[in-house]
Write an enzyme that holds these catalytic residues in place. Structure first.
Site, PDB file in Angstrom:
ATOM      1  N   SER A  99     -46.415 -14.237  46.813  1.00 52.45           N
ATOM      2  CA  SER A  99     -47.629 -14.603  47.488  1.00 52.45           C
ATOM      3  C   SER A  99     -47.829 -14.692  48.996  1.00 52.45           C
ATOM      4  O   SER A  99     -47.892 -13.715  49.441  1.00 52.45           O
ATOM      5  CB  SER A  99     -47.946 -15.907  47.039  1.00 52.45           C
ATOM      6  N   ASP A 242     -54.119 -13.634  51.186  1.00 54.89           N
ATOM      7  CA  ASP A 242     -52.893 -13.560  51.191  1.00 54.89           C
ATOM      8  C   ASP A 242     -52.168 -12.383  50.628  1.00 54.89           C
ATOM      9  O   ASP A 242     -52.944 -11.437  50.167  1.00 54.89           O
ATOM     10  CB  ASP A 242     -52.069 -14.677  50.950  1.00 54.89           C
ATOM     11  N   ASP A 244     -50.978 -11.514  47.875  1.00 50.95           N
ATOM     12  CA  ASP A 244     -51.111 -11.148  46.458  1.00 50.95           C
ATOM     13  C   ASP A 244     -52.780 -11.355  46.121  1.00 50.95           C
ATOM     14  O   ASP A 244     -53.215 -11.233  45.015  1.00 50.95           O
ATOM     15  CB  ASP A 244     -50.365 -11.826  45.369  1.00 50.95           C
ATOM     16  N   ASP A 246     -54.599 -14.001  46.045  1.00 51.56           N
ATOM     17  CA  ASP A 246     -55.183 -14.955  45.004  1.00 51.56           C
ATOM     18  C   ASP A 246     -55.833 -16.256  45.892  1.00 51.56           C
ATOM     19  O   ASP A 246     -56.291 -17.308  45.192  1.00 51.56           O
ATOM     20  CB  ASP A 246     -54.109 -15.470  44.026  1.00 51.56           C
TER      21      ASP A 246
END
Length: 445
Positions: A99, A242, A244, A246
Site C-alpha cells: 500500500s 497511494d 495501490d 485504495d
C-alpha cells in the site's frame, strides 16, 4: 506466531516476507479456498514494487503445487483485484502490495470469491493451515494435477468500465483541469485513462515506476508536490493516490490539502441530497469530532469501528449502509466497490463539484476539523493497555481538560499511536509531551 496484521500480511521484502513465506502462505490460503472451489482459478495482481516479481512467482509456485490454476494480471490497483476476482469468477484474489509503505516493504492481501477482504476468523484458519506441516505436505498434488499459470494483459478495460459506470451519466469532466499524482504505483495507467476518457484536462505526476520509487516523496502520504503543482497550473483540483490506489487525498484549487474527515463529510451529504445514502455513515475511532457534528447537523448518523477499511465494510454490512471510510483516505462507496477505491472517490468528488458548480475549497470548507495531534511512538513491548498503571487517571485528567484521546497499538509494527483532539492546539502540544513521556516509561521500561 501471528502472520496477519490489520490489512493482510506485510513486512520487509526478502526478510520477513521472503519467497518461502509467500509460497507457503499461498499454499495455506489455497487449501482453505479449495473447500469452496467452483472454478479452480485464483487471480493474482500486484503493485509496482520490484519485490513483487519474487513474491508473485512464489505465490504461483505455491498455488499450482496444490492444483490451483493462476491468472496473473500484473500491476493493478487493489480495488481492481477485488472487482476482477468476482467479475472473472475466481475462487479468490491475491494482491501483492504494501500500500502506502516504502518500496522495501511488501505485503499480501486476500479476497474471497465475492471480492471481499477476509474476516479475522478466516485469516486465523489460514494461519493454522500455514503452521500445519502435515496438511501442507499432504496437499501437494501429483504431477499431472499440478495447476497452470497464465498471464492476461487486457483486463484493465473491465475495471475502467466499472469505474466509469460509477460516474453520473448526465455529467462530463470537460470543464475540469485535474492534476493526478499516481505515486509511481498501481494506478499509473488506469487513473489518467479514466479521467481522460471522461473528458477532463489531465496533468499526471509520478507516473514512471521503476520498482524502487513507489510512494517516494509523492502520492497520498506526500501531497506537498501535488499541492504546489495544482496552484502553479491553476488547476481545479488535485488527486493523490497511494501505491495501490485504495486511498485518496484531495488538494483544492488553492493548493490546500483536504482533511480526510472533511472529504468524508461532504461526500456523505452529497449522497444524502441525491437520496442515495442508506442508513448511517461509518468512520473509524480515529475520526475527527467535527465530522460527527457536521453529519448530525444534516440529519446523518455516524457509527464508528476499529481502524481498517475491512472493519468499515463489516460495519456497513451490519447496518445496511453504503458509505463510510477512514480519515487516511480509504473511502468506501459500497454500491460500486467492495473495498476503498481512490479512483471512485475522486470521481464522486468531481461529480459533487460539477453538480454544485462550486470550487473544491468552498465544498471542503463546510467541515472544519478540530486540531488533532498524532504521535507514533516506538516501543519495546505491547502491554495490555487496561493493565498499565496510571493510564486510567491520565485519560480522566485529559478528559477533564476537554481533550479526546485514542491510544492504540499498530497492527504491524512495534508502535503505539497516540491521538489527542481538542479545540486548543497549544494545549494539545503541551499535553502530548506529557502523554509521550508517560508511555515511554510505561512501555520501554
Amino acid at each position: 506466531m501471528k502472520l496477519f496484521g490489520t490489512d493482510g500480511v506485510r513486512g520487509k521484502a526478502g526478510e520477513f516476507l521472503d519467497s518461502f513465506l509467500a509460497m507457503r502462505l499461498a499454499m495455506a490460503a489455497g487449501i482453505y479456498f479449495k473447500d469452496k472451489s467452483i472454478t479452480n482459478n485464483i487471480l493474482v495482481g500486484k503493485d509496482t514494487r520490484r519485490s513483487g516479481y519474487m513474491i508473485e512467482n512464489a505465490i504461483v509456485s505455491g498455488l499450482t503445487s496444490i492444483g490451483y490454476n493462476v491468472i496473473q494480471i500484473g500491476p493493478m490497483p487493489t480495488p481492481a483485484i477485488a472487482f476482477l476476482t468476482e467479475d472473472m469468477r475466481c475462487d479468490a484474489g491475491i494482491m501483492i502490495s504494501a500500500s502506502h509503505n516504502p518500496y522495501y516493504d511488501n505485503g499480501i492481501k486476500f479476497f474471497d470469491a465475492h471480492g471481499n477482504k477476509l474476516s479475522e476468523d478466516i485469516e486465523k484458519k489460514i494461519e493454522e493451515i500455514y503452521f500445519d506441516d502435515k496438511l501442507i505436505q499432504a496437499s501437494k498434488v501429483d504431477m499431472e494435477k499440478i495447476g497452470q499459470a497464465k498471464r492476461i494483459d487486457d483486463v484493465i478495460g473491465r475495471y475502467i468500465v466499472s469505474i466509469k459506470n460509477s460516474f453520473p451519466k448526465d455529467l462530463t469532466l470537460k470543464s475540469l483541469r485535474v492534476v493526478l499524482d499516481v505515486a509511481h504505483g498501481a494506478a499509473y495507467k488506469v487513473a489518467p485513462t479514466v479521467f481522460k476518457e471522461l473528458g477532463a484536462e489531465v496533468i499526471v505526476m509520478s507516473d514512471k515506476p521503476n520498482g524502487l520509487n513507489i510512494n517516494e516523496n509523492c502520492g497520498a502520504l506526500h501531497p506537498a508536490n501535488l499541492a504546489a503543482e495544482v496552484k502553479r497550473l491553476r488547476a481545479d483540483v488535485g488527486f493523490a493516490f497511494d501505491g495501490d490506489a485504495d486511498r485518496l487525498v484531495v488538494v483544492d484549487e488553492k493548493g490546500e490539502v483536504a482533511n480526510g474527515d472533511s472529504l468524508l463529510g461532504v461526500l456523505a451529504l452529497y449522497l444524502k441530497e441525491q437520496g442515495k445514502l442508506q442508513s448511517s455513515v461509518v468512520a473509524t475511532i480515529m475520526s475527527n469530532g467535527a465530522l460527527k457534528e457536521f453529519l448530525n447537523k444534516h440529519g446523518i448518523e455516524l457509527d464508528t469501528c476499529n481502524v481498517g477499511d475491512k472493519y468499515v465494510l463489516e460495519k456497513l454490512k451490519a447496518n445496511g449502509g453504503n458509505f463510510g471510510g477512514e480519515q487516511s483516505g480509504h473511502i468506501i462507496f459500497s454500491d460500486y466497490a467492495k473495498t476503498g477505491d481512490g479512483l471512485i472517490a475522486a470521481l464522486q468528488f468531481s461529480a459533487l463539484m460539477l453538480s454544485k458548480k462550486k470550487s473544491a475549497s468552498s465544498i471542503l470548507g463546510q467541515v472544519k476539523p478540530y486540531p488533532q495531534l498524532l504521535t507514533n511512538l516506538k516501543i519495546a513491548e505491547k502491554k495490555d493497555l487496561d493493565k498499565i498503571k496510571g493510564l486510567k487517571e491520565l485519560k480522566k485528567d485529559l478528559e477533564n481538560k476537554n481533550i479526546n484521546t485514542l491510544f492504540r497499538y499498530s497492527g504491524t509494527e512495534n508502535l503505539i499511536r497516540l491521538l489527542l483532539e481538542a479545540r486548543d492546539i497549544k494545549l494539545l502540544e503541551k499535553e502530548m509531551k506529557n502523554v509521550v513521556e508517560f508511555f515511554k516509561k510505561a512501555l520501554n521500561g
